[in-house]
Every structure is written in C-alpha cells, then in structure tokens.
Design a protein around this motif. Sequence first.
Motif, mmCIF file in Angstrom:
data_model
loop_
_atom_site.group_PDB
_atom_site.id
_atom_site.type_symbol
_atom_site.label_atom_id
_atom_site.label_comp_id
_atom_site.label_asym_id
_atom_site.label_seq_id
_atom_site.Cartn_x
_atom_site.Cartn_y
_atom_site.Cartn_z
ATOM 1 N N VAL A 89 49.025 49.249 34.306
ATOM 2 C CA VAL A 89 47.452 49.435 35.578
ATOM 3 C C VAL A 89 48.313 50.471 36.281
ATOM 4 O O VAL A 89 49.048 50.402 37.035
ATOM 5 N N LEU B 161 35.307 47.487 28.628
ATOM 6 C CA LEU B 161 35.906 46.930 30.064
ATOM 7 C C LEU B 161 34.740 46.513 30.923
ATOM 8 O O LEU B 161 34.109 47.488 30.867
ATOM 9 N N ASN C 213 38.493 39.213 37.149
ATOM 10 C CA ASN C 213 39.654 39.766 36.656
ATOM 11 C C ASN C 213 38.627 41.003 35.608
ATOM 12 O O ASN C 213 37.627 40.806 35.092
ATOM 13 N N ILE C 214 39.655 41.910 35.206
ATOM 14 C CA ILE C 214 39.106 42.584 34.151
ATOM 15 C C ILE C 214 39.701 42.069 32.899
ATOM 16 O O ILE C 214 40.629 41.794 32.105
ATOM 17 N N ARG C 215 38.219 42.471 31.988
ATOM 18 C CA ARG C 215 38.897 42.311 30.509
ATOM 19 C C ARG C 215 38.088 43.522 29.925
ATOM 20 O O ARG C 215 37.480 44.427 30.219
ATOM 21 N N ILE D 162 44.156 41.249 33.655
ATOM 22 C CA ILE D 162 43.838 41.709 32.896
ATOM 23 C C ILE D 162 43.529 40.979 32.132
ATOM 24 O O ILE D 162 44.695 40.255 31.498
#
Length: 108
Positions: free
Chosen positions: A4, A43, A26-28, A63
């Motif tokens: 990131v 995203l 969270n970010i998937r 992530i």
Amino acid sequence: MIIVSDKAKERILELKKEEGRTENENIRVSVKGGGCSGLMYDLNFDAQTTETDHVFEDKGIKIIVDRKSLLYLAGTTLEFSDGLNGKGFQFINPNASRTCGCGESFSV
C-alpha cells in the motif's frame, strides 16, 4: 502480499472516516472476469473473511484477498492518484502482461 503506497493509505483512511466504516472493515481486493483486457480489479470494504482468504497488512492497512485472486495479485502495489489524468486507486501489478488505458483491467 499487496503493498500500500502512502497516498493509498491516506485515501483509505479518509474513505473509512467519510463513510463511517468500523475498525473491523478492511480492504478487500479481488480479481474478476471482465473489462477490456479480460480481468478486472475489484476493491471494496469488507468485515468478513473466509477460511480461504489471505489477510495482509501494510502500513497499518489490512487487505483481504481470496485464494484465486492472490495468484494474480502477488507483489502488486495499491496506489492512489489524484492528478489531472484521473483520480482513483491504481494497481501496479508486476504479473500483468497487458493493461487497458484506464488501468482497471489487465491480462496475464
């Protein structure tokens, strides 16, 4: 693993605050069929993980990546650009042999 960038981290934290997201979200990042190059990035925020998900953390950002997508995303850097050529998240993917002009789809 997905890296990131500092700008992407700042934007993710801003979005979490703006959208009222919780610490559990969270970010998937995933890869789906489609786009002009055959595969496209997806995203979004997600609070759920499955037993086949891999969770990475870089610069304090967690992530989530499913097993299938990980094959395409290993070593990718998540970047954020807010310049004149467009605004948004970009994927710098060393596994992509070809990308489209908008950067949202790729092929291997």
